[in-house]
Design a protein around this motif. Sequence first.
Motif, PDB file in Angstrom:
ATOM      1  N   THR A  24      37.586 -49.274 -34.051  1.00 49.20           N
ATOM      2  CA  THR A  24      38.295 -50.064 -35.056  1.00 49.20           C
ATOM      3  C   THR A  24      37.809 -49.717 -36.468  1.00 49.20           C
ATOM      4  O   THR A  24      38.597 -49.598 -37.408  1.00 49.20           O
ATOM      5  N   ASN A  25      36.513 -49.498 -36.600  1.00 47.83           N
ATOM      6  CA  ASN A  25      35.979 -49.143 -37.912  1.00 47.83           C
ATOM      7  C   ASN A  25      36.385 -47.746 -38.357  1.00 47.83           C
ATOM      8  O   ASN A  25      36.561 -47.501 -39.551  1.00 47.83           O
ATOM      9  N   LEU A  26      36.536 -46.828 -37.412  1.00 46.73           N
ATOM     10  CA  LEU A  26      37.016 -45.493 -37.773  1.00 46.73           C
ATOM     11  C   LEU A  26      38.421 -45.576 -38.352  1.00 46.73           C
ATOM     12  O   LEU A  26      38.722 -44.962 -39.373  1.00 46.73           O
ATOM     13  N   GLY A 122      31.818 -38.007 -31.856  1.00 48.07           N
ATOM     14  CA  GLY A 122      30.514 -38.648 -31.726  1.00 48.07           C
ATOM     15  C   GLY A 122      30.283 -39.495 -32.961  1.00 48.07           C
ATOM     16  O   GLY A 122      29.888 -38.990 -34.019  1.00 48.07           O
ATOM     17  N   ASN A 123      30.568 -40.787 -32.841  1.00 47.22           N
ATOM     18  CA  ASN A 123      30.483 -41.663 -34.027  1.00 47.22           C
ATOM     19  C   ASN A 123      29.071 -42.216 -34.205  1.00 47.22           C
ATOM     20  O   ASN A 123      28.248 -42.146 -33.307  1.00 47.22           O
ATOM     21  N   LYS A 124      28.842 -42.768 -35.380  1.00 47.39           N
ATOM     22  CA  LYS A 124      27.561 -43.365 -35.809  1.00 47.39           C
ATOM     23  C   LYS A 124      26.498 -42.293 -36.047  1.00 47.39           C
ATOM     24  O   LYS A 124      25.312 -42.502 -35.756  1.00 47.39           O
ATOM     25  N   THR A 152      30.941 -38.187 -36.583  1.00 48.63           N
ATOM     26  CA  THR A 152      31.443 -38.982 -37.707  1.00 48.63           C
ATOM     27  C   THR A 152      30.540 -40.184 -37.961  1.00 48.63           C
ATOM     28  O   THR A 152      29.714 -40.558 -37.118  1.00 48.63           O
ATOM     29  N   SER A 153      30.748 -40.786 -39.110  1.00 50.36           N
ATOM     30  CA  SER A 153      30.181 -42.107 -39.371  1.00 50.36           C
ATOM     31  C   SER A 153      31.229 -42.946 -40.072  1.00 50.36           C
ATOM     32  O   SER A 153      31.638 -42.633 -41.188  1.00 50.36           O
ATOM     33  N   ALA A 154      31.677 -43.989 -39.396  1.00 52.54           N
ATOM     34  CA  ALA A 154      32.602 -44.923 -40.055  1.00 52.54           C
ATOM     35  C   ALA A 154      31.843 -45.697 -41.126  1.00 52.54           C
ATOM     36  O   ALA A 154      32.437 -46.148 -42.105  1.00 52.54           O
TER      37      ALA A 154
HETATM   38  P1  GDP Z   1      35.128 -50.753 -31.203  1.00 53.17           P
HETATM   39  O1  GDP Z   1      34.844 -51.817 -30.216  1.00 53.17           O
HETATM   40  O2  GDP Z   1      35.026 -49.386 -30.593  1.00 53.17           O
HETATM   41  O3  GDP Z   1      36.417 -50.960 -31.945  1.00 53.17           O
HETATM   42  O4  GDP Z   1      33.928 -50.774 -32.286  1.00 53.17           O
HETATM   43  P2  GDP Z   1      33.894 -51.472 -33.717  1.00 53.17           P
HETATM   44  O5  GDP Z   1      34.635 -50.647 -34.708  1.00 53.17           O
HETATM   45  O6  GDP Z   1      34.282 -52.888 -33.584  1.00 53.17           O
HETATM   46  O7  GDP Z   1      32.345 -51.339 -34.057  1.00 53.17           O
HETATM   47  C1  GDP Z   1      31.355 -51.892 -33.200  1.00 53.17           C
HETATM   48  C2  GDP Z   1      30.068 -52.079 -33.973  1.00 53.17           C
HETATM   49  O8  GDP Z   1      29.546 -50.820 -34.404  1.00 53.17           O
HETATM   50  C3  GDP Z   1      30.239 -52.903 -35.247  1.00 53.17           C
HETATM   51  O9  GDP Z   1      29.065 -53.697 -35.415  1.00 53.17           O
HETATM   52  C4  GDP Z   1      30.296 -51.875 -36.338  1.00 53.17           C
HETATM   53  O10 GDP Z   1      29.824 -52.371 -37.556  1.00 53.17           O
HETATM   54  C5  GDP Z   1      29.405 -50.781 -35.806  1.00 53.17           C
HETATM   55  N1  GDP Z   1      29.792 -49.436 -36.264  1.00 53.17           N
HETATM   56  C6  GDP Z   1      31.017 -48.874 -36.188  1.00 53.17           C
HETATM   57  N2  GDP Z   1      30.996 -47.632 -36.671  1.00 53.17           N
HETATM   58  C7  GDP Z   1      29.724 -47.389 -37.077  1.00 53.17           C
HETATM   59  C8  GDP Z   1      29.055 -46.258 -37.663  1.00 53.17           C
HETATM   60  O11 GDP Z   1      29.624 -45.193 -37.934  1.00 53.17           O
HETATM   61  N3  GDP Z   1      27.708 -46.403 -37.922  1.00 53.17           N
HETATM   62  C9  GDP Z   1      27.044 -47.543 -37.643  1.00 53.17           C
HETATM   63  N4  GDP Z   1      25.737 -47.570 -37.939  1.00 53.17           N
HETATM   64  N5  GDP Z   1      27.643 -48.624 -37.097  1.00 53.17           N
HETATM   65  C10 GDP Z   1      28.961 -48.553 -36.810  1.00 53.17           C
END
Ligand code: GDP
Length: 175
Positions: A24-26, A122-124, A152-154
Motif C-alpha cells: 500500500t505504501n509503494l 525487495g521493499n524496505k 525499493t524503499s517506499a
Molecule cells: P501492505 O500490507 O503490504 O500493504 O504493507 P503497508 O504498505 O501497509 O506497510 C506495512 C508496514 O511497513 C507499515 O508500518 C509501513 O509504514 C511499513 N513500510 C512500508 N514500506 C516501507 C519501507 O520501504 N521502509 C520501511 N522502513 N517501512 C515500510
Amino acid sequence: ESDGEAEEYLFKVVIIGDSAVGKTNLLSRYARSEFNLHSKATIGVEFQTQSMDIDGKEVKAQIWDTAGQERFRAVTSAYYRGAFGALLVYDISRRSTFDSVGRWLLELNTHSDTTVAKMLVGNKCDLDNIREVPVEEGKALAEAEGLFFMETSALDATNVKTAFDIVIREIYSNV
Ligand code: GDP
Ligand code: MG
C-alpha cells in the motif's frame, strides 16, 4: 489530438505479496509523486490510475492494491483478472516474505491468461541494518523466474517510480 482518433492505452497492474511488505505504501508513494504531494492515500481504494507518456502516447496504468485479503490468503481471481503487469513484493528484512514469493508467482500464473510483465520487488531497502535477504538472492530468484528485479524503499522513495515505470513500459512494449 486534432482528429480525436488518438490511441489510448489502459493497463491493469496488480501488487501482490505477503501482508505488511509495503504494498500500500509503494502505491501511495508512487501515486503521490505523480499527483498530489500533500494528500494521503485513501485506505480501501481498489486501484489508482497513473498516466505516463511513452513515445508521445498517453499510457494509463490502473494499479490495484489489495484491501488486506492477503492476510487470509484470500486474494480473489477478480483481483488478477485482466492484469498485464504485476509487482511481487517482499520485505528484505523478513525472510518469510521472500519465501512466499514462489507461492505468489504460482497464484499469479494460475490466474493469468496473457503475458504478464513481472517485477520482483525487495521493499524496505532502507532497513539494510536488519536485512535478512541479501540483494544477490533477490537477483538470483528474479533471473531464474524471468522477472525484473529492484530493491525499493517506499519510506525514502528509492526506486519506487523506476519499478512501476519499468513494468508499465514493458507492458507497452508487449502489446
Ligand atoms: P501492505 O500490507 O503490504 O500493504 O504493507 P503497508 O504498505 O501497509 O506497510 C506495512 C508496514 O511497513 C507499515 O508500518 C509501513 O509504514 C511499513 N513500510 C512500508 N514500506 C516501507 C519501507 O520501504 N521502509 C520501511 N522502513 N517501512 C515500510
Ligand atoms: Mg496494504
